[in-house]
Every structure is written in C-alpha cells, then in structure tokens.
Design an enzyme around this catalytic site. Sequence first.
Site, mmCIF file in Angstrom:
data_model
loop_
_atom_site.group_PDB
_atom_site.id
_atom_site.type_symbol
_atom_site.label_atom_id
_atom_site.label_comp_id
_atom_site.label_asym_id
_atom_site.label_seq_id
_atom_site.Cartn_x
_atom_site.Cartn_y
_atom_site.Cartn_z
ATOM 1 N N HIS A 16 75.995 28.141 44.037
ATOM 2 C CA HIS A 16 74.662 28.327 44.628
ATOM 3 C C HIS A 16 73.738 29.029 43.628
ATOM 4 C CE1 HIS A 16 71.845 29.352 47.996
ATOM 5 N NE2 HIS A 16 71.593 30.381 47.218
ATOM 6 N N GLU A 17 74.226 30.115 43.054
ATOM 7 C CA GLU A 17 73.413 30.870 42.094
ATOM 8 C C GLU A 17 73.186 30.073 40.812
ATOM 9 O OE1 GLU A 17 71.892 33.549 42.851
ATOM 10 O OE2 GLU A 17 72.862 33.800 44.796
ATOM 11 N N HIS A 20 70.001 28.182 41.161
ATOM 12 C CA HIS A 20 68.824 29.016 40.867
ATOM 13 C C HIS A 20 68.670 29.188 39.352
ATOM 14 C CE1 HIS A 20 68.153 29.855 45.022
ATOM 15 N NE2 HIS A 20 69.214 30.634 45.184
#
Length: 357
Positions: A16-17, A20
């Site tokens: 998920h990170e 980003h």
Amino acid sequence: MILIALLVLSFLVFFHELGHYVVARMCGVRVEVFSIGFGKKLITKRIGQTQYALSLIPLGGYVKLKGQDDTQPLESLKPSLESDSYRSKTPMQRIAILLAGPAFNLILAFMLYVAVGIGGKPSLLPIVGEVKPGMPAFEAGIKPNDRIVSINGAKIRTWEELDSAIVNAKDTLKIEIERDTQNLGMQNLEVSLTPIISQAQNVFGEPIYRNLIGITSQRAVGIVHYQGLESLSFGLNETLKASTLIAQGIIKLISGAVPSSEVGGVVSIVSIIGKASQEGWVRFFIFVALISVNLGILNLLPIPALDGGHILFNCYEMIAKKPPNEQIAYYLTFVGWGILLFLMLLGLYNDIARIAQ
C-alpha cells in the site's frame, strides 16, 4: 502461524505504501522516509534523499512525504514554494498520490487472483442436486445429476457462473446439459426455460427478489483452471466482486443491517490467515487477496485520518479554489482518529468475545 500472519499484514501495508511512494516520486515529491514497520527504527539506510528503515513493530509500514505530516494535519493544508514538497502539488496530483495506496492493494489482489485462476480454484461444479417440482427447471425436464454445460452459448464451469447467468437473465434461457444415461452413456441435451422472480436471501441474510429456476447444487467440488486471457478476466472479476462485497458490507454495517458484533480485529485476521496458510497456497492466496481488497477499500472511506479523508479535503480545494478551513479540518481529523480508535477497540472486543465463547 502468528509469524506468517504478521508477515502478510506487513507486506500488504508495505505494498500500500509502495503505491504512495511510486506515484509521489512520479509527481516529483520527495520521500523522506520509507519504513517497513512502525516505532523505533532498528536498521536504516539512506539512498539518495530517502531514508529506508526497518522498524520495531512489524505491522505494516509508512512513507513520510516532504510537506505531509499526519501528526500535524493543518501543516498539510498550507501551500509550499518548494517544488519537491507534497504541499506544492496541485489537488489532482495529491489525489493521485493518495489513491495510489488503495490502488496498489487492488492491483496486488488482482495478481493473486490471477495466480489462483491459473493454479486452479476449488469451486462448486454446475451439477444439479435437487429439482423442485413445479419450477421452470422441472417443467423443462432438467433432472438431478445433470451437468449444466452452457447457457445461451456461454460456457459454464462453476455453480457461481451458473447462478450469475440465471440472476442476470432477461428472457428465455437456452441451457445445454450433459446427462449420464445408463443405456446410451453421456448425452448432450438442450432445453429452454424462462426463470421466475421469487424471494430469496442475499449474502447478508436479507430478503431479496431474484430470478430462480428451481434447482439446488449437488455440492460437488472440482478444481477449475483459467488460462491466458481467461485468467486475467477471472482476476479482474474476483477483484471487482470482492470490492463490491466489502463496500456493501460497510454500508450495511453503517445502516445497522449488519450487527456491530460482525466487526473483526487483528486477532481475527491473524487467525484467518493462519488457518488459510495450512490449507494450501490457493486458499491462502484467496484470503490474502481478500484482505488486500479490504485494506484498499477501507482506506478510501471519507474519514480524515485515512486516504479517503485527505482525498475529500483535496476535492474541496478543487471545487472551492482554496484549502479547507484549518480549524474545521483539525476537528474533522481529530474525529476521524476517534472513529478509527473506536473501530479498532470494537474489533478487539469482538475478537476476545469470540475466543471466550
């Protein structure tokens, strides 16, 4: 079992990170820290302008973008003159960075489902168990042990595909069946029928009206493989189906249709992952994909402490041509963290209650 679950959760949050991180770098935003885990940093290495770290608490991870600080949300609303700052980017660029995390979770789920499709998913086969008298299937001559081969020319390989074809039917169905006759061996027959609309239950136990033809599954299970483009289609459909189911579950929970006792916490997740890891890689991949979708969808909720809340702030800025009021944003963020803490405690309470039963 616990170690496997922690590794899986860490990997899902890491991925998920990573979303980003990748899109932030594409937008020219400096990533100051990329950490696997939270808390005290055990191992660090600086590459370029980014510090990569392995931290003490192995539950996920985080990226720290220049100009973005969740501990000081008001600072993230103020413009910046530094070109590599998150705050200097347009609302659309910031939204792209925020969406990237949930998007990567959905992409990961898609890849896992594709692998499951290629490896072979255990599925209910489209073999008829009971035929209810007076219903369309009975009148058309369908019998127990018949195997549904196709509907309106579309190949049917699982009971789920059969059910979907019946539910989405608009008119008469042309059903090809395979029947094992004692005297003539296997025969392929074609029948036509029109479903009737009757009351049934959805996955949440709620009464609904849907197409029915009056058959039940024989409960026979087989391994169904998807190759080539079929595997991509299978992966996409499973990801969309899981996303829809989770979104509906959240709405039902908020509306009260699903009781709060159904909310689970990290203990439930650890238990599910642990059991799935002992049942073979296919079932393990399915559960990890489902949790990845869950993580992606939950992060899109319009709660200021989550990606969805920050996206909401940026949407407001796009429409109003100015950042949200600092005090209002502060209180909304405070409330958002309160909601998250409440949900975490509720999940933990329910987990403990289940164990105590």
